[in-house]
Write a protein that holds these residues in place. Structure first.
Motif, PDB file in Angstrom:
ATOM      1  N   VAL A   2       0.846  -1.206   0.000  1.00  0.00           N
ATOM      2  CA  VAL A   2       0.000   0.000   0.000  1.00  0.00           C
ATOM      3  C   VAL A   2       0.874   1.247   0.000  1.00  0.00           C
ATOM      4  CG1 VAL A   2      -1.605   1.363   1.420  1.00  0.00           C
ATOM      5  CG2 VAL A   2      -2.022  -1.072   1.058  1.00  0.00           C
ATOM      6  N   ASP A   3       1.924   1.230   0.815  1.00  0.00           N
ATOM      7  CA  ASP A   3       2.839   2.373   0.881  1.00  0.00           C
ATOM      8  C   ASP A   3       3.559   2.577  -0.452  1.00  0.00           C
ATOM      9  OD1 ASP A   3       4.368   4.452   2.386  1.00  0.00           O
ATOM     10  OD2 ASP A   3       6.033   3.116   1.909  1.00  0.00           O
ATOM     11  N   MET A   4       4.059   1.502  -1.041  1.00  0.00           N
ATOM     12  CA  MET A   4       4.784   1.616  -2.306  1.00  0.00           C
ATOM     13  C   MET A   4       3.879   2.129  -3.420  1.00  0.00           C
ATOM     14  SD  MET A   4       7.191  -1.773  -2.285  1.00  0.00           S
ATOM     15  CE  MET A   4       8.267  -1.264  -3.628  1.00  0.00           C
ATOM     16  N   LYS A   5       2.656   1.592  -3.493  1.00  0.00           N
ATOM     17  CA  LYS A   5       1.722   2.056  -4.521  1.00  0.00           C
ATOM     18  C   LYS A   5       1.321   3.502  -4.249  1.00  0.00           C
ATOM     19  CE  LYS A   5      -2.290   0.862  -7.215  1.00  0.00           C
ATOM     20  NZ  LYS A   5      -3.353  -0.097  -7.485  1.00  0.00           N
ATOM     21  N   GLY A   6       1.151   3.849  -2.985  1.00  0.00           N
ATOM     22  CA  GLY A   6       0.811   5.219  -2.623  1.00  0.00           C
ATOM     23  C   GLY A   6       1.904   6.198  -3.005  1.00  0.00           C
ATOM     24  N   GLN A   7       3.158   5.813  -2.802  1.00  0.00           N
ATOM     25  CA  GLN A   7       4.279   6.675  -3.183  1.00  0.00           C
ATOM     26  C   GLN A   7       4.315   6.882  -4.698  1.00  0.00           C
ATOM     27  OE1 GLN A   7       6.268   8.397  -1.186  1.00  0.00           O
ATOM     28  NE2 GLN A   7       5.300   7.551   0.625  1.00  0.00           N
ATOM     29  N   ALA A   8       4.075   5.809  -5.453  1.00  0.00           N
ATOM     30  CA  ALA A   8       4.063   5.929  -6.915  1.00  0.00           C
ATOM     31  C   ALA A   8       2.880   6.778  -7.375  1.00  0.00           C
ATOM     32  CB  ALA A   8       4.009   4.545  -7.557  1.00  0.00           C
ATOM     33  N   THR A   9       1.723   6.617  -6.734  1.00  0.00           N
ATOM     34  CA  THR A   9       0.545   7.411  -7.083  1.00  0.00           C
ATOM     35  C   THR A   9       0.775   8.880  -6.769  1.00  0.00           C
ATOM     36  OG1 THR A   9      -0.873   5.497  -6.651  1.00  0.00           O
ATOM     37  CG2 THR A   9      -1.941   7.645  -6.676  1.00  0.00           C
ATOM     38  N   GLU A  21      -0.116  -4.389 -11.452  1.00  0.00           N
ATOM     39  CA  GLU A  21       1.080  -3.719 -11.944  1.00  0.00           C
ATOM     40  C   GLU A  21       0.727  -2.314 -12.440  1.00  0.00           C
ATOM     41  OE1 GLU A  21       4.674  -4.718 -15.109  1.00  0.00           O
ATOM     42  OE2 GLU A  21       3.215  -6.258 -14.559  1.00  0.00           O
ATOM     43  N   MET A  22       1.636  -1.364 -12.257  1.00  0.00           N
ATOM     44  CA  MET A  22       1.443   0.005 -12.725  1.00  0.00           C
ATOM     45  C   MET A  22       2.179   0.192 -14.048  1.00  0.00           C
ATOM     46  SD  MET A  22       1.828   2.198  -9.193  1.00  0.00           S
ATOM     47  CE  MET A  22       0.905   3.629  -9.759  1.00  0.00           C
ATOM     48  N   TYR A  31       7.714  -0.934  -7.162  1.00  0.00           N
ATOM     49  CA  TYR A  31       6.440  -1.545  -6.764  1.00  0.00           C
ATOM     50  C   TYR A  31       6.140  -2.757  -7.650  1.00  0.00           C
ATOM     51  CZ  TYR A  31       1.369  -2.131  -6.874  1.00  0.00           C
ATOM     52  OH  TYR A  31       0.106  -2.652  -6.883  1.00  0.00           O
ATOM     53  N   ASN A  32       6.308  -2.602  -8.973  1.00  0.00           N
ATOM     54  CA  ASN A  32       6.036  -3.705  -9.904  1.00  0.00           C
ATOM     55  C   ASN A  32       6.929  -4.911  -9.633  1.00  0.00           C
ATOM     56  OD1 ASN A  32       4.077  -2.175 -11.172  1.00  0.00           O
ATOM     57  ND2 ASN A  32       5.372  -1.588 -12.893  1.00  0.00           N
ATOM     58  N   ILE A  33       8.184  -4.649  -9.293  1.00  0.00           N
ATOM     59  CA  ILE A  33       9.104  -5.752  -8.961  1.00  0.00           C
ATOM     60  C   ILE A  33       8.650  -6.439  -7.680  1.00  0.00           C
ATOM     61  CG2 ILE A  33      11.449  -6.269  -8.172  1.00  0.00           C
ATOM     62  CD1 ILE A  33      12.383  -4.008 -10.133  1.00  0.00           C
ATOM     63  N   LYS A  34       8.321  -5.641  -6.673  1.00  0.00           N
ATOM     64  CA  LYS A  34       7.959  -6.188  -5.364  1.00  0.00           C
ATOM     65  C   LYS A  34       6.717  -7.079  -5.447  1.00  0.00           C
ATOM     66  CE  LYS A  34       9.769  -5.609  -1.889  1.00  0.00           C
ATOM     67  NZ  LYS A  34      10.737  -6.485  -1.203  1.00  0.00           N
ATOM     68  N   ILE A  35       5.702  -6.684  -6.243  1.00  0.00           N
ATOM     69  CA  ILE A  35       4.475  -7.491  -6.293  1.00  0.00           C
ATOM     70  C   ILE A  35       4.673  -8.809  -7.038  1.00  0.00           C
ATOM     71  CG2 ILE A  35       2.917  -5.512  -6.077  1.00  0.00           C
ATOM     72  CD1 ILE A  35       2.296  -5.816  -9.080  1.00  0.00           C
ATOM     73  N   LYS A  36       5.812  -8.965  -7.710  1.00  0.00           N
ATOM     74  CA  LYS A  36       6.096 -10.220  -8.424  1.00  0.00           C
ATOM     75  C   LYS A  36       7.040 -11.133  -7.650  1.00  0.00           C
ATOM     76  CE  LYS A  36       5.311  -8.334 -12.997  1.00  0.00           C
ATOM     77  NZ  LYS A  36       5.873  -7.958 -14.276  1.00  0.00           N
ATOM     78  N   GLN A  37       7.662 -10.596  -6.593  1.00  0.00           N
ATOM     79  CA  GLN A  37       8.612 -11.405  -5.833  1.00  0.00           C
ATOM     80  C   GLN A  37       7.889 -12.394  -4.926  1.00  0.00           C
ATOM     81  OE1 GLN A  37      10.950  -8.360  -3.881  1.00  0.00           O
ATOM     82  NE2 GLN A  37      12.516  -8.407  -5.475  1.00  0.00           N
TER      83      GLN A  37
END
Length: 199
Positions: free
Chosen positions: A30-37, A178-179, A158-164
């Motif tokens: 949530v934090d990573m996606k929020g930072q990217a958003t 993915e964004m 974020y995209n890397i993290k959600i695939k790990q």
């Protein structure tokens, strides 16, 4: 009886460990996606600044030169199209990003033609307001590039993290998609062909 209590305690401890891991991982995503958003909002803000500057630039050019109407019209229309193309930062798809980028590229192209055509007008090049606006536009273009790169960095992480593994399990369960990332325009790898022949 003791074995049953031990089994229950083990299950509770495992539940707490797995639950804690799920909560920590979910919060991290949530934090990573929020930072990217949030960074996407900075990208849009930089584009908005450029759009605001262009209005002043067009007025200055109109007031200072008997200028080609077609060039000004192209800039005004491209600006209107670029500002009307918006994206929901929480649902960034590659198609939406491509459409947004195409509108912004159209504006950049029209603006480049305007600035090249201005070379014909020595009185305009000496106009302090025009020079200041041109300088601000250059700075804004640099800022746009910096903000886009920061967005790509954050969204890429974020995209890397959600695939790990094992984070991908939680990402899948909690619907972390993915964004989309900014990509260069087709042909951007080639040096531009600049022609100052106005005849």
């Amino acid at each position: 009886m003791k074995k049953g209590i031990i089994a229950i305690i083990i299950l509770i401890v495992l539940g707490v460990i797995i639950g804690g891991w799920y909560i920590r991982t979910n919060n991290m995503l949530v934090d990573m996606k929020g930072q990217a958003t949030k960074q996407w909002a900075n990208v849009e803000s930089s584009y908005q600044r450029r759009s605001d500057l262009i209005g002043n630039l067009v007025k200055t050019v109109q007031g200072a030169a008997d200028f080609e109407r077609e060039t000004l019209t192209d800039v005004i229309e491209a600006r209107a199209k670029a500002t009307s193309t918006t994206i929901d930062a929480n649902n960034l798809t590659a198609a939406q990003l491509a459409e947004f980028q195409q509108a912004q590229t159209g504006l950049s192209s029209a603006l480049s033609r305007l600035l090249v055509t201005v070379e014909r007008y020595p009185e305009l090049k000496a106009n302090q307001n025009f020079l200041e606006l041109q300088s601000q536009l250059e700075g804004t273009e640099n800022r746009i590039n910096v903000e886009r790169n920061r967005f790509n960095d954050l969204a890429g992480e974020y995209n890397i993290k959600i695939k790990q593994i094992p984070t991908n399990i939680i990402a899948s369960l909690a619907n972390f998609d993915e964004m989309a990332l900014f990509a260069s325009n087709p042909g951007a790898e080639n040096a531009p062909d600049v022609n100052f022949d106005f005849e």
